[in-house]
Design an enzyme around this catalytic site. Structure first.
Site, short mmCIF file in Angstrom:
data_model
loop_
_atom_site.label_atom_id
_atom_site.label_comp_id
_atom_site.label_asym_id
_atom_site.label_seq_id
_atom_site.Cartn_x
_atom_site.Cartn_y
_atom_site.Cartn_z
N PHE A 92 0.87 -1.18 0.00
CA PHE A 92 0.00 0.00 0.00
C PHE A 92 0.91 1.23 0.00
O PHE A 92 1.59 1.50 0.99
CB PHE A 92 -0.86 -0.06 1.27
N GLN B 64 10.01 -2.53 33.34
CA GLN B 64 10.21 -2.09 34.72
C GLN B 64 10.21 -3.27 35.69
O GLN B 64 11.03 -3.34 36.62
CB GLN B 64 9.12 -1.09 35.11
N GLY C 223 2.27 12.87 5.13
CA GLY C 223 2.01 11.81 6.09
C GLY C 223 0.56 11.88 6.50
O GLY C 223 -0.33 11.38 5.81
N GLU D 65 -0.73 4.03 10.45
CA GLU D 65 -2.18 3.90 10.21
C GLU D 65 -2.94 5.13 10.73
O GLU D 65 -4.10 5.04 11.10
CB GLU D 65 -2.74 2.63 10.86
N THR E 105 2.05 7.01 1.72
CA THR E 105 2.84 8.04 2.41
C THR E 105 3.97 8.59 1.54
O THR E 105 4.62 7.85 0.80
CB THR E 105 3.41 7.46 3.71
N PRO F 198 7.31 11.82 1.59
CA PRO F 198 8.12 12.63 2.51
C PRO F 198 7.40 13.86 3.05
O PRO F 198 7.60 14.24 4.20
CB PRO F 198 9.33 13.02 1.65
#
Length: 368
Positions: free
Chosen positions: A112, A325, A120, A352, A115, A117
């Site tokens: 897919f 932790q 976004g 996404e 996107t 540069p």
């Protein structure tokens, strides 16, 4: 049955080398082969195209089990689903018949390509263009952060087409090996290191008019429809990863002895584990509700998709951080899986559609 099968093969075949997949930062092609041998890729397509049942809820159950063991491996199935979504949701019958049966066996690997540069969250900012010339469209532009672009047989490429002086975002099916398609830099990522993420460029790539998915100008709507589905899958990946982190932390707490007793007997550790388990179950319920709404075309599906993605992906970061932790210094070392899980977790709140975008989607649905 599907869930049990996936859990078994992940435990037997993938768990022993999950750390190696991360360390090598290479696509685990043996996982592709494993999923193919066990007919797992059939989950991405409807029955009439060689798939299982075509239900997102079924797919989410499988992806959760995969991510519980190895988040990078969950991208093997998840990206095949996202890559096929434009065809499955918006393709014509000829396109579906040509591609979906092969995608359902992984003979065809799909990606897919949205996107860029400078585009976004702002999809409208894309600069890739397609110009109609000599009865064909010629595509020029650059995409980035494209999952599995380096192995894609077919890409859904989103590009602007000028119509009467206006730019119309349009989706095109492009052969991944076509002349003018060049896969560029493979990103050196913090997490999901066993899943390739690449830039890809298109230089005078010619495609026939029949390669358009939907119609000219449908691209933005196609992208949103695919992302509604992808966000729910992203929630399932997060739930599975968090579950794996909880199990690792609880197991360690029962065997780590300090001050003469296992640390699991300390109320402070118990409370952390209890909160982790509660949030995981909440996220799991939200994700499955969203998947059910998606499968049944409920009108509030988009809101639930955003909500489930938002909650699950924020939750998995808390869960994996708490797991580190609990393990203390050991949790920070690669000898234990929770440091990998923590690195893998971060991306889910970014791709996404970032979680800030999800909050906008939710708010707009409430205020419209």
């Amino acid at each position: 049955m599907i869930r049990k099968t996936v859990r078994r093969i992940m435990q037997e075949k993938v768990a022993p080398r999950a750390a190696e997949i991360d360390q090598k930062a290479e696509l685990p092609m043996d996982v592709f082969d494993l999923f193919k041998a066990n007919d797992i890729f059939s989950l991405v397509a409807a029955q009439e195209y060689g798939g299982f049942d075509g239900k997102l809820l079924t797919l989410c159950l499988a992806i959760e089990e995969i991510s519980r063991v190895c988040a990078s491996s969950s991208m093997v199935l998840g990206n095949q689903s996202l890559g096929s979504a434009p065809i499955a949701l918006w393709g014509n019958e000829a396109q579906k018949a040509k591609y979906l049966p092969g995608i359902a066996t992984s003979e065809i690997k799909a990606s897919f390509a949205l996107t860029e540069p400078n585009a976004g969250s702002d999809v409208g900012g894309m600069q890739t263009r397609a110009v109609f010339k000599d009865n064909r469209f010629v595509i020029n532009g650059n995409k980035c952060f494209i999952t599995h672009a380096d192995i894609a047989d077919i890409l859904t490429v989103f590009a602007k087409v000028e119509v009467n002086g206006q730019d119309k975002i349009t989706a095109f099916l492009v052969d991944g090996k076509a002349k003018g398609v060049t896969v560029g830099k493979k990103e050196d990522k913090m997490g999901l290191r066993g899943s390739s993420t690449c830039s890809i460029s298109f230089e005078d790539v010619e495609v026939p008019e029949s390669s358009i998915v939907g119609k000219i100008g449908d691209g933005y709507r196609i992208a949103l429809d695919c992302l509604d589905k992808g966000r729910i899958m992203c929630g399932s990946q997060s739930v599975g990863l968090a579950q794996g982190a909880l199990e690792a932390a609880a197991s360690y707490a029962k065997t780590r002895v300090q001050f003469g007793k296992p640390i699991s007997e300390n109320q402070g550790i118990q409370f952390i584990l209890a909160d982790m388990a509660t949030e995981i179950e909440l996220a799991r319920t939200m994700v499955r509700a969203a998947a059910w709404k998606y499968d049944n075309h409920e009108p509030d599906m988009m809101k639930f998709s955003a909500m489930s993605k938002l909650f699950a992906t924020d939750m998995v970061m808390r869960a994996t951080t708490n797991a580190v932790q609990i393990l203390g210094g050991y949790g920070y070392c690669k000898d234990y899986p929770v440091e990998r899980m923590m690195r893998d977790a971060k991306i889910f709140a970014i791709f996404e559609g970032s979680n800030q975008i999800q909050r906008l989607v939710i708010a707009r649905s409430l205020l419209k």
